[in-house]
Design a protein around this motif. Sequence first.
Motif, PDB file in Angstrom:
ATOM      1  N   GLY A 172       0.791  -1.222   0.000  1.00 10.36           N
ATOM      2  CA  GLY A 172       0.000   0.000   0.000  1.00 10.36           C
ATOM      3  C   GLY A 172       0.822   1.269   0.000  1.00 10.36           C
ATOM      4  N   ILE A 173       0.461   2.195   0.897  1.00  5.70           N
ATOM      5  CA  ILE A 173       1.118   3.495   0.965  1.00  5.70           C
ATOM      6  C   ILE A 173       2.592   3.361   1.318  1.00  5.70           C
ATOM      7  CG2 ILE A 173       0.535   3.804   3.404  1.00  5.70           C
ATOM      8  CD1 ILE A 173       0.683   6.533   0.664  1.00  5.70           C
ATOM      9  N   LEU A 176       4.526   3.229  -1.835  1.00  4.06           N
ATOM     10  CA  LEU A 176       4.608   4.538  -2.493  1.00  4.06           C
ATOM     11  C   LEU A 176       5.594   5.459  -1.786  1.00  4.06           C
ATOM     12  CD1 LEU A 176       0.822   5.168  -3.263  1.00  4.06           C
ATOM     13  CD2 LEU A 176       2.591   4.306  -4.805  1.00  4.06           C
ATOM     14  N   MET A 177       5.792   5.250  -0.504  1.00  8.45           N
ATOM     15  CA  MET A 177       6.762   6.065   0.236  1.00  8.45           C
ATOM     16  C   MET A 177       8.197   5.802  -0.215  1.00  8.45           C
ATOM     17  SD  MET A 177       5.121   5.781   4.061  1.00  8.45           S
ATOM     18  CE  MET A 177       6.555   6.487   4.863  1.00  8.45           C
TER      19      MET A 177
END
Length: 310
Positions: A172-173, A176-177
């Motif tokens: 998930g996020i 993207l980090m």
Amino acid sequence: MNWITNYVRPHINSIFSRREVPENLWTKCSECGTMLFHREISENLNVCTSCGHHMPITPRDRFKTLFDGGVFHEVEVPEPLADPLHFRDQKRYPDRMKDARRKTGEREAMLVAQGEIGRTPIVAAAQDFSFMGGSMGMYVGNAIIAAAERAVKAKCPMILFSAAGGARMQEGILSLMQMPRTTVAVQMLKEANLPYIVVLTHPTTGGVTASYAMLGDVQIAEPNALICFAGPRVIEQTIREKLPEGFQRAEYLLEHGMLDRVTPRKQMRDELITISRMLMGLPPAVQGDLPAPTPEAKTPATADEPPAKP
């Protein structure tokens, strides 16, 4: 003629004449359909000898042909959390990881190594598309940071081979980090005045293209590699128009200024040696396995020729 002649004897002969033939002796080129013998394709670095199509190659096999004598040292990468989101789709995320590790024999989707090419020290990182599509997760982010830190410590260039379908959805996020994290790692190299060379291989897409894969001082691609953020099919469905021939392929991007070179795999090593030494301000590499002679070295006069006059 009886049942012994008609049935038993042929059956016995078939048992003793049967040979076990491995299934992986031949590979079919996905571009031209030519059947290629495994030894032939391996010696040609997984490039079709008929049409020149560049097939996938694992990071370990790539490094064996890249580094001098095939000798390199793996750089240790910090392990991230195994399943931070407890993600589950058709399978649990840990189960998918186990399957990928069993299939590839690798720990994760990126391998980092240190060694020499043409007697030039480098740090190299390469993504493995066969490991969950080379997807960028926390481990890949850690790997790029570890590679950049090692390059800064050794004061040598960093070369990255990208091959990815984008960010890893199971993280998930957190996946993207890794885009800003890897951008910071690249900035570390730039602040240390060290070259960062990117080799884009087929395919390089999604968040990988939107971050570290397009930040190189020199951008090189393998022939016909797909390089994009969103794929051509998605774009066609969005704008409802037919895209140009070869859109988002390496040659198209070279013509439009997004790449510096498109280099076949068999010429990549020599190209990287030349670029690395040039960016580091070093003299051209000496062909062969001997180091470059020092400027002070003088060739002694032979017995047949007189010494040079002062």
